[in-house]
Design an enzyme around this catalytic site. Structure first.
Site, PDB file in Angstrom:
ATOM      1  N   TYR A 184     -38.907 -29.542 -31.129  1.00 25.61           N
ATOM      2  CA  TYR A 184     -38.202 -30.201 -30.028  1.00 25.61           C
ATOM      3  C   TYR A 184     -38.669 -29.681 -28.673  1.00 25.61           C
ATOM      4  CZ  TYR A 184     -34.697 -32.164 -33.264  1.00 25.61           C
ATOM      5  OH  TYR A 184     -34.063 -32.867 -34.258  1.00 25.61           O
ATOM      6  N   LYS A 227     -39.889 -32.165 -38.511  1.00 27.84           N
ATOM      7  CA  LYS A 227     -38.834 -33.044 -38.023  1.00 27.84           C
ATOM      8  C   LYS A 227     -38.997 -33.227 -36.525  1.00 27.84           C
ATOM      9  CE  LYS A 227     -33.890 -33.338 -37.196  1.00 27.84           C
ATOM     10  NZ  LYS A 227     -32.655 -32.570 -37.014  1.00 27.84           N
TER      11      LYS A 227
END
Lengths: 313, 313, 313, 313, 313
Positions: A175, A208
């Site tokens: 992220y 992810k």
């Protein structure tokens, strides 16, 4: 259990990993009557209580305060895996041992941490915890672009190495965030592609990221997308570019669901992930902030969408 | 010693812990003629000399300068456990070995530390100290919301892991504080619930928080409490919400007594903790800043209040 | 060697320590024809060269540049122990092995370190050094009130733990200093009591503080001294309060001599320490900045004062 | 395999290294039908995805998104070695085991890290990774001149020591950068010579620097170059000076190719490196940002240039 | 080899060190046909390339770029030892094994490090490196007075301890520097005496300082020099004071030569060191920035000066 050709093909991209790690990847990829063997993954993550606090996460569906609730839900919905921080897994690991692969989420942030352009997370568990709780994998968040980014990457690299040496698979939540990335850039196409590439470079087995938007953050990247006429108009195109950035699709990439959204929006996203060649989804709040029955129904719909495209890639 | 059904039920929530840790929790839960087996705990903590200095802590009752005084008091009052820093336990561990479960409080702060919005504590003992002194558990304070919060959580996570691996139970004092939390917010309902949840997530066996007020700190949390009409008007309601935040009551939560207060106020609080389903209290200054006999009498009254509600939950 | 009842009584307060540590405390307490067995200690510390440089420490009595000088002086004066940094002990440990208990002072500061409100010291030796040099104890300075205070406490706690595990006694120089304490407060009664209490809490076997003045630093402490009418008018009263803060006299506390002063002032201080129940003195500059013969004579006078009060406590 | 006299001579400069390290150096020096045994090296490095992101690195030649592409290219071009970060090697190590010596690039930077005058890199792999992946060497970047420079040097020194102890050769990318060096100075002659010397001093077996310009950064250095009339007018002269700075040519030094440039410019540089006595090149973007066939052709041309000068030195 | 009485006497001051360390000190003290056994040392240090870069160090005498050059020079000049960083020793350790005692200089600074009032150095080697390269000793620089001073002292203390435990002697370059010392103060008498004393206190076997000037840095020190009429007018007087600060001459102290100077100035300094009782010199730039033959001649002259005073002390 015989692996399907799809799973065998995926595992062939991880040929340098030891048999322990590959067995854990196979366990997750073969889990679920419908999903098992299709190369598609649907994972339930419950770490939002750490970041947002318990009421903001669970008040909407008070049964979800109970850690056992999530185990039951993930098992009944026949998902690929259940991911949560230490305490959540400790609460149910003994009761549900062997029922579903679990992923120990090893670091977390707090919404009451003082705001900073060097955002970070706290490591709250160890590889030994994952082993004693019978986990299939460990998971970590990194914030490339943060002033703490290199430290997080070093920390995660070390723990990933230890995990693999003990036969655990490694999932990285990549992220971009912090002073090196604009707020808008956090979901821009080039930065999400960069995030997926970084995770692959540091040895993540499963990556992810967020579904990418159309915006390009870096000027130098925009020039390249433009010059080489890269197709980024639909979400499926962009998912396809992210897969390319993840070693030409040789790394498993799953996409997060984000804050609660409508069923239509969610399904649109699922289909784009599927059509772009993504490996699946990891959906938290959109699952446990519904009633149990609604959640089961929605997860079934998603699974059906994913397996509609069950062709050899 | 046969465990009561109440204690067996509580231990069932800790099924993933090793037998050593569960035996230590049982030891604390079964301690005391009256309290033992009821699922209620009353603990004497004496670490105020560290934070406020000796005179501010003990001058009111000069006998309390002597570490042996507190052992005697906790034993005669038939409490569940006695918690203190290294030096205090070293002073009496040999003499009172086997008389009462002890909790080694492993970190502490100083009121003469320069003020900071990154408040922290110093680690002053080790797991080996707890083992050589025959302790049942170790205890730590964390300050979520502090700029040092992640470091404290990492430190405590590591020590908790080591403690459990050596068969010691883990108690976490979860006290939000620092630049990420307003002064008023430190005792607000959402933040105390968050504090309890964080402690549960990092694997605490017993959680200590302050009794929550009615104020809500985070705007996003206030919206949720409002939208889902969560009942927070009485202290008992709020205690009940804290228990919910602690894995739907599947973690032991005890509440601190704070600065000296009147008997009436104290008992009001005890009844609310009891009625809200809390597991008990940890009361320091309200104990040792009274005379020995007054303290014994007050502790007996509190115990009686707690066991009045001795029903299976 | 048979321990005296006084020493047996003191050792009974250290019952939780292992036999190795208690034997080392006994070695120091039994040292000296006159002092041995009285419960009183007189120690020679020579670490001023580290803080002030060699000329400011030794030019007044040039023989004192030689590390062997201090060994000889401490042995002839029949003191309880000799404390010094690594290099000083390495210079004489072989020659004077077995002649007097030695204390390895393990950290030191420099007067040429840049000034800071986070004062600190450098660790310059290890527990293994203390063992190979045959020391009876190790010593450390902490600066509670400094921005480095928690780090120093953690460092010293760890080393103290290692020392005790290897059968060495632990001496803590507890000197509040830094941004959390005013200059005047460094010698105030409440802060010195606090300092002694902190050292006791982190497990010090022998505590060294400065003789306390009459000033009270913390407002909250001043209120308490006032409210409970604590007698602090004479130095003996204040020494007595410090002993109370050190676990009701259950920890050995010795007082430093400070910069050079007149014989009269020094003896006044010694008598107050004695009358207040203190365990003795640790006197550096007032010893080695006199001629050898003057020093021997002065130390003999001090010893005689201390043993005048040789009654069972 | 018999070593050539040229390689034997080079290895004689590494006589203090253990047989494992020397065997790895020999493996790299003997690799390639044409290059093997000539003392010249041509290495393919693919770590630009880490620093610039995937699209800026590979969009121009989309096949290059696939890690296997680079293995194939390096093997078919018959290069001396292939260098890449962990994930890139993990992707192909099993498939191409034994086909070409590999160098695990152990640290990397990110273009989205917040800008700083203390530039640094993140360590993303370990010596054990290099061993399990069958690497011949490990590589690291240092930034002398950065506020993080000493930390990087310490980190790399430690890892280099561990690598050598396990029989791996050590490659250092020495890139002066940060507050201590001007932008122009990064490619100045004195600073590149300094960079090569630093790498040699910390024990690098193979040193990678940029081709030096004519500018002199340090005033004190300019005086010396002037006073002793050092010839620095042609690139070959400057390469020769760099070799001198690398222990009079007793350390292997290779030069980087930099951003994409024309064939003519590239060949001019190669000839200067050759004529100045440099050991070869390490060329990334100029290789994989061309089509596969163009790259093979260009690499062949470079190899031919290098071996034209295959005389005993 | 029989030790001379002078060397036996010097070794008697190191009686607490283990036989390994004492054997290494003897090896250095007995080295050289002329110097061996006289208690005088002459050492060649070549670490200037690290601090100033290669051209500023070696361009004046280009043969000196080659690490083997310095080994040959030190051996032919029959010096006591040769000191250099890791890479320099690795280059010649195998070829010249057993020819001359070597000292591994374990930390170094860079002139391109950003300027700071917390000057520091990077550790670039390990004790294991010293052992595998057959060194007699390890050497370190400390900067007392720097904001990094305590860290450097702790680092060096730890490495010195490890070195001694493995039978290596320890040399400390003690160079006050940084915010706590004025530029002029770096060579002032009181500060150099302080520097020598600090090195002795942390356990250095051999101490290297600069020849002291007449200036006094600290006001409190100036008062003492004045009050006790300490003779500091000639360099020999000041050297004598430094020896006093080094445990009354019980530690070996050698003096650095500094930047290139005239033969007359150099010899003047040598005689003062000799007459003041210093143990010798460590001379780098004044050696290798001359031609080989000039250097040999100059070193012979220095040795002759030193042994002129070969009387029992």
């Amino acid at each position: 259990m015989k692996l399907t050709p799809i799973v065998e093909n995926i595992l062939s991209h991880y040929a340098s990993e030891n048999p322990g790690v590959r067995a854990k990847l196979a366990q997750i990829l073969m889990q679920g009557k419908k999903l098992g063997g299709t190369g598609k993954l649907l994972i339930l993550p419950v770490d939002q209580g750490f970041e947002h606090g318990p009421a903001r996460s669970f008040a909407q569906n008070a049964d979800a305060y109970d850690p056992l609730y999530h185990y039951k839900l993930a098992i009944e919905a026949d998902l690929s895996a259940y991911a949560a921080p230490l305490g959540m897994l400790e609460a149910g690991a003994e009761k549900f041992a062997g029922c579903i692969p679990t992923i120990l989420k090893m670091n977390s942030s707090l919404s009451i941490a003082p705001s900073s352009d060097e955002p970070n997370q706290a490591i709250t568990a160890s590889i030994k915890d994952a082993l004693r709780l019978g986990c299939a994998a460990v998971g970590f968040t990194i914030y490339p672009g943060s002033g703490s980014g290199y430290d997080m990457i070093e920390e995660v690299s070390e723990l990933a190495r230890e995990a693999k040496a003990h036969g655990l698979a490694v999932v990285v939540w990549s992220y971009p965030r912090g002073a090196g990335v604009s707020k808008n850039g956090e979901t821009s196409l080039d930065i999400i592609a960069y995030a997926a590439h970084i995770a692959a470079l540091i040895g993540a087995n499963i990556i992810k990221v967020k579904p990418p938007g159309q915006h390009i953050e870096q000027k130098a990247a925009a020039d390249v997308y433009d010059k080489y006429c890269i197709n980024i108009s639909t979400l499926a195109d962009r998912i396809s570019h992210i897969m390319q950035a993840a070693f030409s699709g040789k790394r498993i990439v799953i996409f997060s669901g984000g804050a609660g959204k409508s069923d239509a929006d969610l399904l649109h996203e699922i289909r784009a992930i599927r059509d772009g060649g993504g490996n699946g989804s990891i959906i938290g709040r959109n699952t446990f902030q519904r009633s149990y029955n609604d959640a089961i129904k929605m997860l079934e719909t998603i699974i059906n969408e994913y397996i509609n495209e069950n062709i050899l890639r």
